[in-house]
Design an enzyme around this catalytic site. Structure first.
Site, short mmCIF file in Angstrom:
data_model
loop_
_atom_site.label_atom_id
_atom_site.label_comp_id
_atom_site.label_asym_id
_atom_site.label_seq_id
_atom_site.Cartn_x
_atom_site.Cartn_y
_atom_site.Cartn_z
N GLY A 1 5.09 -80.94 -22.10
CA GLY A 1 4.94 -81.96 -21.45
C GLY A 1 5.10 -83.43 -22.87
O GLY A 1 3.76 -84.20 -21.56
N ASP B 1 6.21 -92.98 -20.15
CA ASP B 1 6.58 -92.85 -21.76
C ASP B 1 7.73 -93.16 -22.03
O ASP B 1 7.90 -93.09 -23.14
CB ASP B 1 7.02 -91.50 -21.12
CG ASP B 1 7.89 -91.06 -19.75
OD1 ASP B 1 8.25 -92.47 -19.19
OD2 ASP B 1 8.48 -90.06 -19.25
N GLY C 1 7.00 -85.69 -22.91
CA GLY C 1 7.84 -85.99 -22.89
C GLY C 1 8.80 -86.66 -23.91
O GLY C 1 9.12 -87.53 -24.62
N SER C 2 9.83 -84.99 -23.66
CA SER C 2 10.12 -84.86 -24.90
C SER C 2 12.14 -85.70 -24.55
O SER C 2 13.23 -86.02 -25.35
CB SER C 2 10.84 -83.81 -25.38
OG SER C 2 10.70 -82.81 -23.84
N SER C 3 11.91 -85.99 -23.14
CA SER C 3 13.42 -86.52 -22.45
C SER C 3 13.12 -88.94 -22.87
O SER C 3 14.31 -89.30 -23.00
CB SER C 3 13.97 -86.41 -21.35
OG SER C 3 12.60 -86.08 -20.30
N ALA D 1 11.61 -89.74 -25.46
CA ALA D 1 11.76 -89.70 -26.73
C ALA D 1 13.08 -89.52 -27.76
O ALA D 1 13.32 -90.94 -28.08
CB ALA D 1 10.26 -88.61 -27.36
#
Ligand code: MEV
Length: 324
Positions: free
Chosen positions: A108, A155, A110-112, A114
Site C-alpha cells: 500500500g 499519492d 502507492g505503486s500505481s 509511483a
C-alpha cells in the site's frame, strides 16, 4: 535522446485519510521505495510494456487500441496516460516501457501512483515536453480519474514533489513541511492484508450520502486535526503528533474503515509507549503508523509480537527524478 529513465517514490498518508477526497487537507510523506520507468521509441505504432514486478511481461497494443477494454490492472494508469499524451502530442511511432520496483504493490505504498509519475516524467522528457510539477500532476491525475473515477491525487503529489506535504486536492495546495533533511520518527507496521482502496473509498461515499451530517462533522474534525498536525510536525512536537494520530484514528474508526489487524497493531504500539498511532491510507489492511518515540525498539518489537511486519523505510524521500 534514445531512452529516458525516471524514478518516483511511494507514499504514506500521515493525517487526513478519506476526508481529503472531500476537499479537506491531508498530510502525506514520500517513502523511499521507488519505482523506475524506462521509455524509448520503437519505430512502429505499438505500445509495448514489460513490468515483471507488476506481474506483466511483453504486453502490447496498437496505438489505435490504447485505453480500450481489457487493459490489465497493472498497466491501466500508464496506458491511459499515454493515450492522453498522444491526444495532445500525436506521434507516428510507439514506445517500449520497462518498469522496475523497489517494493511490492501489496504494502500500500502507492505503486500505481509511483509508476504513473515515473512513466509520465520519462515519457515527457523523451519527447522534450517540459512540464512544471503542477502540469505533470494534471497529466497523471487525469489518468487516475480516467481509470478509477475517484481519488484525491495525494499519492501522485507525493510521488512528484516528494518530502512531506500538506495537501488539498487536486493539488490546490501543496505545502512542503520541514527542510530537506527532515526526520520523521515513525514506525511502520504492515498488517499482512492488502487493502482494497476503491471499495473503501466508495463505502465512505455511501455513508456520506446516507448520513451527511454525521460524516460531514467527522470530516470537519479531521480537518482540524490535520491543521494542528501541520504545526506539530513543523515544531517536531512528536508527543502532540502522536496524540493527534490517536484522535484521527478514533474518527477513522467511526467511519468503519479500520480493521481487527490494524486495531491490534495500533493498540500494541500504544501499549509499548508510543505517543500515538493510526492506520495509514484507506484502511481495512495495508500499513499502520506509530510515533516511534520514546523507544523505537520497544515499539517495533511490540508490533512484531502482535503479528505485524515492521517496514524499515526512509520517509520524507525525494520526489520524481530523472535517473538517466
Ligand atoms: C487511500 O490511500 C487514501 C484515501 O484518502 C483515498 C484518496 O485520498 O484518494 C482513502
Amino acid at each position: 535522446m534514445k531512452e529516458v529513465t525516471a524514478s518516483a517514490p511511494g507514499k504514506l498518508m500521515l493525517f487526513g485519510d478519506h476526508a481529503v477526497v472531500y476537499g479537506h487537507p491531508c498530510i502525506v510523506t514520500a517513502v523511499d521505495q521507488r519505482i523506475t520507468a524506462t521509455v524509448r521509441k520503437n519505430g512502429v505504432d505499438i505500445f509495448h510494456l514489460d513490468a515483471p514486478d507488476m506481474g506483466l511481461s511483453a504486453y502490447s497494443r496498437t496505438l489505435a487500441d490504447l485505453g480500450k477494454k481489457g487493459t490489465p490492472k497493472a498497466v491501466c494508469f500508464i496506458e491511459h496516460l499515454y493515450k492522453r499524451f498522444l491526444e495532445k502530442h500525436p506521434q507516428q511511432e510507439g514506445i517500449v516501457v520497462t518498469t522496475r520496483s523497489d517494493f511490492s504493490s501489496q504494502f500500500g505504498f502507492g505503486s500505481s501512483s509511483a509508476v504513473t509519475v515515473a512513466f509520465a516524467k520519462a515519457l515527457t522528457t523523451l519527447y522534450g515536453v517540459e512540464l512544471t510539477n503542477h502540469e505533470l500532476f494534471t497529466l497523471c491525475y487525469q489518468a487516475v480519474i480516467d481509470v478509477q473515477g475517484i481519488g484525491s491525487g495525494f499519492d501522485i503529489a507525493a510521488a512528484i514533489w516528494g518530502g512531506t506535504l500538506y495537501y488539498v486536492a487536486p493539488a490546490k495546495t501543496v505545502n512542503p513541511l520541514g527542510g530537506e533533511r527532515f526526520e520523521l520518527p515513525l514506525a511502520v507496521g504492515y498488517t499482512g492484508i492488502k487493502a482494497d482502496t476503491p471499495t473503501l473509498v466508495r463505502m465512505v461515499e455511501t455513508q456520506y450520502q446516507a448520513e451527511p451530517e454525521r460524516v460531514g462533522s467527522i470530516f470537519a474534525d479531521i480537518h482540524q486535526i490535520v491543521d494542528d498536525a501541520q504545526q506539530a510536525i513543523v515544531a517536531q512536537d512528536w508527543q502532540k503528533v502522536g496524540q493527534l494520530m490517536t484522535k484521527n484514528q478514533e474518527l477513522l474508526q467511526q467511519l468503519n474503515v479500520s480493521g481487527v489487524q490494524l486495531d491490534e497493531l495500533i493498540q500494541a504500539s500504544v501499549d509499548s509507549g508510543s505517543y500515538g498511532a493510526k492506520l495509514s491510507g484507506a484502511g481495512g489492511g495495508d500499513c499502520m503508523i506509530a510515533v516511534a518515540e520514546p523507544d523505537r525498539q520497544k515499539i517495533e518489537s511490540a508490533l512484531e509480537a502482535a503479528g505485524g511486519q515492521v517496514m524499515h523505510v526512509k520517509l520524507h524521500a525525494e520526489g520524481v527524478r530523472i535517473e538517466s
